[in-house]
Design a protein around this motif. Structure first.
Motif, PDB file in Angstrom:
ATOM      1  N   ASP A 203      38.427  38.769  48.172  1.00 12.58           N
ATOM      2  CA  ASP A 203      37.435  39.946  47.368  1.00 12.58           C
ATOM      3  C   ASP A 203      36.147  40.088  48.317  1.00 12.58           C
ATOM      4  O   ASP A 203      36.006  41.318  48.480  1.00 12.58           O
ATOM      5  CB  ASP A 203      37.357  39.315  46.141  1.00 12.58           C
ATOM      6  CG  ASP A 203      38.533  39.227  45.187  1.00 12.58           C
ATOM      7  OD1 ASP A 203      39.477  39.836  45.482  1.00 12.58           O
ATOM      8  OD2 ASP A 203      38.300  38.724  44.219  1.00 12.58           O
ATOM      9  N   LEU A 204      35.711  39.111  48.734  1.00 11.26           N
ATOM     10  CA  LEU A 204      34.510  39.142  49.424  1.00 11.26           C
ATOM     11  C   LEU A 204      34.662  39.647  50.892  1.00 11.26           C
ATOM     12  O   LEU A 204      33.846  40.618  51.457  1.00 11.26           O
ATOM     13  CB  LEU A 204      33.773  37.942  49.484  1.00 11.26           C
ATOM     14  CG  LEU A 204      33.230  37.314  48.034  1.00 11.26           C
ATOM     15  CD1 LEU A 204      32.521  36.033  48.340  1.00 11.26           C
ATOM     16  CD2 LEU A 204      32.323  38.466  47.576  1.00 11.26           C
ATOM     17  N   ASP A 206      36.719  42.222  51.649  1.00 11.24           N
ATOM     18  CA  ASP A 206      36.713  43.488  51.177  1.00 11.24           C
ATOM     19  C   ASP A 206      35.081  44.155  51.259  1.00 11.24           C
ATOM     20  O   ASP A 206      35.085  45.571  51.415  1.00 11.24           O
ATOM     21  CB  ASP A 206      37.665  43.796  50.221  1.00 11.24           C
ATOM     22  CG  ASP A 206      39.158  43.677  50.400  1.00 11.24           C
ATOM     23  OD1 ASP A 206      39.282  43.653  51.709  1.00 11.24           O
ATOM     24  OD2 ASP A 206      39.661  43.386  49.418  1.00 11.24           O
ATOM     25  N   VAL A 207      34.249  43.260  50.798  1.00 12.84           N
ATOM     26  CA  VAL A 207      32.811  43.728  50.608  1.00 12.84           C
ATOM     27  C   VAL A 207      32.181  44.083  52.043  1.00 12.84           C
ATOM     28  O   VAL A 207      31.489  44.886  52.247  1.00 12.84           O
ATOM     29  CB  VAL A 207      32.338  42.656  49.800  1.00 12.84           C
ATOM     30  CG1 VAL A 207      30.581  43.259  49.567  1.00 12.84           C
ATOM     31  CG2 VAL A 207      32.745  42.728  48.486  1.00 12.84           C
ATOM     32  N   GLN A 237      25.310  43.987  51.830  1.00 18.96           N
ATOM     33  CA  GLN A 237      26.494  44.307  51.052  1.00 18.96           C
ATOM     34  C   GLN A 237      26.909  43.395  49.997  1.00 18.96           C
ATOM     35  O   GLN A 237      27.322  43.714  48.910  1.00 18.96           O
ATOM     36  CB  GLN A 237      27.455  44.754  51.835  1.00 18.96           C
ATOM     37  CG  GLN A 237      27.470  45.901  53.079  1.00 18.96           C
ATOM     38  CD  GLN A 237      27.178  47.037  52.295  1.00 18.96           C
ATOM     39  OE1 GLN A 237      26.266  47.699  51.937  1.00 18.96           O
ATOM     40  NE2 GLN A 237      28.441  47.817  51.832  1.00 18.96           N
ATOM     41  N   LEU A 238      26.619  42.035  50.374  1.00 25.57           N
ATOM     42  CA  LEU A 238      27.010  40.836  49.261  1.00 25.57           C
ATOM     43  C   LEU A 238      26.090  41.257  48.180  1.00 25.57           C
ATOM     44  O   LEU A 238      26.371  40.962  47.091  1.00 25.57           O
ATOM     45  CB  LEU A 238      27.181  39.697  49.988  1.00 25.57           C
ATOM     46  CG  LEU A 238      28.279  39.394  50.983  1.00 25.57           C
ATOM     47  CD1 LEU A 238      27.915  38.122  51.914  1.00 25.57           C
ATOM     48  CD2 LEU A 238      29.297  39.233  50.243  1.00 25.57           C
ATOM     49  N   LYS A 240      24.228  43.614  47.168  1.00 26.43           N
ATOM     50  CA  LYS A 240      24.777  44.798  46.152  1.00 26.43           C
ATOM     51  C   LYS A 240      25.958  44.423  45.432  1.00 26.43           C
ATOM     52  O   LYS A 240      25.895  44.815  44.179  1.00 26.43           O
ATOM     53  CB  LYS A 240      24.854  46.053  47.207  1.00 26.43           C
ATOM     54  CG  LYS A 240      23.761  46.522  47.610  1.00 26.43           C
ATOM     55  CD  LYS A 240      24.095  47.764  48.540  1.00 26.43           C
ATOM     56  CE  LYS A 240      22.960  48.246  49.127  1.00 26.43           C
ATOM     57  NZ  LYS A 240      23.355  49.669  49.965  1.00 26.43           N
ATOM     58  N   HIS A 241      26.907  43.952  46.028  1.00 27.40           N
ATOM     59  CA  HIS A 241      28.345  43.756  45.209  1.00 27.40           C
ATOM     60  C   HIS A 241      27.858  42.657  44.011  1.00 27.40           C
ATOM     61  O   HIS A 241      28.315  42.994  42.835  1.00 27.40           O
ATOM     62  CB  HIS A 241      29.049  42.877  46.153  1.00 27.40           C
ATOM     63  CG  HIS A 241      30.283  42.682  45.456  1.00 27.40           C
ATOM     64  ND1 HIS A 241      31.360  43.383  45.108  1.00 27.40           N
ATOM     65  CD2 HIS A 241      30.802  41.290  45.080  1.00 27.40           C
ATOM     66  CE1 HIS A 241      32.455  42.760  44.649  1.00 27.40           C
ATOM     67  NE2 HIS A 241      32.176  41.531  44.507  1.00 27.40           N
ATOM     68  N   TYR A 242      27.081  41.703  44.143  1.00 29.41           N
ATOM     69  CA  TYR A 242      26.826  40.525  43.077  1.00 29.41           C
ATOM     70  C   TYR A 242      26.023  41.158  42.069  1.00 29.41           C
ATOM     71  O   TYR A 242      26.187  41.146  40.758  1.00 29.41           O
ATOM     72  CB  TYR A 242      26.349  39.428  43.693  1.00 29.41           C
ATOM     73  CG  TYR A 242      27.656  38.176  43.975  1.00 29.41           C
ATOM     74  CD1 TYR A 242      28.038  37.535  42.939  1.00 29.41           C
ATOM     75  CD2 TYR A 242      28.055  38.416  45.326  1.00 29.41           C
ATOM     76  CE1 TYR A 242      29.126  36.628  43.583  1.00 29.41           C
ATOM     77  CE2 TYR A 242      29.143  37.445  45.483  1.00 29.41           C
ATOM     78  CZ  TYR A 242      29.601  36.470  44.648  1.00 29.41           C
ATOM     79  OH  TYR A 242      30.557  35.718  45.095  1.00 29.41           O
ATOM     80  N   ASN A 244      25.258  44.193  41.282  1.00 34.27           N
ATOM     81  CA  ASN A 244      25.954  45.239  40.536  1.00 34.27           C
ATOM     82  C   ASN A 244      26.880  44.806  39.386  1.00 34.27           C
ATOM     83  O   ASN A 244      27.612  45.639  38.777  1.00 34.27           O
ATOM     84  CB  ASN A 244      26.420  46.076  41.322  1.00 34.27           C
ATOM     85  CG  ASN A 244      25.390  47.173  41.892  1.00 34.27           C
ATOM     86  OD1 ASN A 244      24.311  47.629  41.255  1.00 34.27           O
ATOM     87  ND2 ASN A 244      25.564  47.337  43.187  1.00 34.27           N
ATOM     88  N   ARG A 245      27.062  43.614  39.528  1.00 38.73           N
ATOM     89  CA  ARG A 245      28.061  42.743  38.287  1.00 38.73           C
ATOM     90  C   ARG A 245      27.275  41.665  37.663  1.00 38.73           C
ATOM     91  O   ARG A 245      28.026  40.692  37.231  1.00 38.73           O
ATOM     92  CB  ARG A 245      29.166  42.271  39.289  1.00 38.73           C
ATOM     93  CG  ARG A 245      30.035  43.369  39.931  1.00 38.73           C
ATOM     94  CD  ARG A 245      31.131  43.117  40.897  1.00 38.73           C
ATOM     95  NE  ARG A 245      31.826  44.096  41.418  1.00 38.73           N
ATOM     96  CZ  ARG A 245      31.451  45.193  42.150  1.00 38.73           C
ATOM     97  NH1 ARG A 245      30.238  44.941  42.545  1.00 38.73           N
ATOM     98  NH2 ARG A 245      32.304  45.902  42.394  1.00 38.73           N
ATOM     99  N   GLN A 310      23.173  45.555  36.154  1.00 42.50           N
ATOM    100  CA  GLN A 310      23.238  46.378  37.439  1.00 42.50           C
ATOM    101  C   GLN A 310      22.045  47.078  38.245  1.00 42.50           C
ATOM    102  O   GLN A 310      21.229  47.480  37.713  1.00 42.50           O
ATOM    103  CB  GLN A 310      24.332  47.301  37.054  1.00 42.50           C
ATOM    104  CG  GLN A 310      25.613  47.015  36.735  1.00 42.50           C
ATOM    105  CD  GLN A 310      26.543  48.054  36.537  1.00 42.50           C
ATOM    106  OE1 GLN A 310      26.124  49.320  36.289  1.00 42.50           O
ATOM    107  NE2 GLN A 310      27.835  47.907  36.588  1.00 42.50           N
TER     108      GLN A 310
END
Length: 508
Positions: A203-204, A206-207, A237-238, A240-242, A244-245, A310
């Motif tokens: 999954d990561l 892809d981030v 990017q990582l 932002k991914h975390y 935002n969740r 988020q």
């Protein structure tokens, strides 16, 4: 180190040219220190070949009739060196005559690139600052070496080496040659993650934009090559991914790239700390501006208590409040969210403080990440230019216009501190994506029987934003050729111009 390819007879002059920058100051300074002072009667210039005497005299901070001392002689020497026209300068004062002896820097006849296979010559010429018919200086050549090395580094060739050489020619001219050893591309053997529990390694992967090099990826992108700058982008990017969740406390502890023992690639490892998952708690708006209704502003915030936290929702709320304040007549408004996390309850309280901000102007605009597209193609899509008052709405519009070009996978515009407190610099960060297309088709018809069709198109031709398309269709009875070229900004205006050429033949 700058090298010279010349016959043995010219070796001494070549060494004098290249080593002059370290030896030239001493004679002038020594002469200045021994000089006791006097009045200048005449100024004589010696050693000049191309440059007129009057031009040399115009650069001096002293003139005939003035008194001169050691300090002024020292300033005169430095003034002549600052012009970059001379490789050596010496000033003497004898019986009222100020004698200026110079050795001129050569003129560049040609700029040649040797050994470049991975990057086209046009790309290298756009990167360097030296030009034919320009003045050659060792410092400028070395500066261009670093620019070329950096360009190769960004394209994944971290071991690239560039050696500048000169060939001396008659009439004080030189050919400047950049000999390039590109070296192999530095691939990525694996991308690993430590500390992740909520998301798997796949999954990561892809981030982040860094990709693992695989033999079956025949058309591997530049993301599969090692680039130190890309690791910083991956960390963002990582984050932002975390965030935002719901992972408000998320952080990247380290991002390390280790060269494999056999030096055939890098192993990239990201160590992360996810932290607990949060939800939004209380959401409030505070303002001291009388023309703004706090309750109306609160209603514009698209966040509700109990929703998963988020960062994107915070940004959307900030934008909504900024536009609302702008519509009310506040061109310079400062909206700042204040966070109050409650780790026991697992919530984050957010208070948006809306204040009238200071007037800020755009100091400069930097473009980064464009390995193919030229800077001016991006700049002409900006609704703000250097010197304009900063306007968040226009910056957002610029971002949308750049993304609408279709040349980039991702576009971000960040603010960085400028040269003064009331100045800000805009950093436009883009990520290129393929813009070319090759198509091939074959068919059969009762009229033409076998029909072959080949087409090629490039929406960003040579990085200049031009659209070029060509298509060939061949059948037993019919042959057709189409070619089109479109310049989207003809004469640097918002007017598109193009040409379409086609040929058609039908055999009865």
């Amino acid at each position: 180190m700058l090298m010279t390819r010349v016959p043995c007879a010219a070796l001494a002059s070549g060494l004098a040219l290249l080593l002059g920058s370290t030896a030239i100051v001493a004679p002038g300074v020594a002469a200045a220190q021994q000089f006791q002072g006097g009045v200048i009667q005449r100024i004589l210039v010696q050693g000049n070949e191309r440059i007129e005497q009057s031009t040399v005299v115009s650069y001096l901070p002293v003139s005939a009739g003035e008194s001169v001392d050691a300090a002024k002689l020292d300033l005169a020497i430095k003034a002549l060196f600052r012009t970059d026209l001379f490789s050596d300068v010496k000033i003497d004062f004898q019986n009222g005559d100020l004698i200026v002896t110079v050795v001129e820097n050569p003129i560049i006849n040609r700029v040649i690139f040797e050994g470049n296979k991975g990057l086209k010559e046009d790309k290298l010429r756009d990167e360097v600052t030296v030009r034919p018919r320009g003045i050659f200086t060792r410092a400028r050549a070395q500066g261009d070496v670093q620019r070329i090395v950096e360009l190769y580094r960004r394209s994944g060739r971290i071991s690239a080496n560039v050696t500048p050489q000169i060939i001396e020619l008659p009439q004080k001219r030189v050919d400047l040659i950049f000999k390039i050893d590109e070296g192999p591309k530095s691939g990525i053997l694996s991308v690993n993650f430590l500390g992740n529990k909520a998301f798997s390694d796949n999954d990561l992967r892809d981030v982040v934009v860094t990709e693992e090099t695989r033999w079956y990826k025949f058309f591997a992108s530049s993301q599969a090559n090692y680039d130190p700058d890309r690791l910083e982008y991956d960390k963002e990017q990582l984050r932002k991914h975390y965030r935002n969740r719901g992972y408000y406390d998320f952080r990247v502890s380290s991002a390390v790239a280790e060269l494999a023992p056999d030096k055939n690639g890098f192993v990239v490892t990201y160590t992360i700390d996810e932290g607990p998952k949060y939800k939004f708690g209380k959401v409030q708006v505070e303002t001291e501006l009388q023309k703004l209704d706090k309750e109306v502003l609160t209603a514009l915030v698209p966040i509700r208590s109990g929703q998963t936290y988020q960062d994107e929702s915070i940004e959307q709320s900030t934008d909504a409040l900024t536009f609302a304040a702008g519509a009310a007549g506040f061109a310079f408004v400062d909206v700042r969210p204040r966070y109050t996390p409650d780790r026991e309850k697992g919530v984050v309280d957010v208070t948006f403080q809306v204040r009238e901000g200071p007037r800020v102007y755009v100091d400069r605009i930097d473009i980064v990440g464009n390995t193919q597209t030229l800077d001016y193609v991006i700049r002409r899509e900006m609704s703000v230019v250097e010197g304009d008052a900063y306007n968040r709405a226009l910056v957002d519009r610029s971002k949308r216009q750049i993304r609408a070009l279709g040349f980039f996978k991702d576009v971000e515009i960040a603010e960085v501190p400028g040269s003064a407190p009331d100045r800000t610099a805009l950093q436009v960060k883009v990520e290129e994506q393929p813009t070319g297309e090759l198509s091939f088709s074959a068919g059969y018809s009762s009229v033409d029987q076998l029909v072959l069709d080949l087409g090629i198109s490039q929406r960003n031709f040579r990085g200049r934003g031009q659209d070029v398309r060509a298509r060939v269709s061949v059948g037993s009875l019919r042959q057709q050729l189409d070619f089109s070229f479109t310049e989207p900004r003809f004469l640097n205006r918002d007017v598109a111009a193009g040409i379409d050429v086609y040929g058609y033949r039908y055999d009865l």
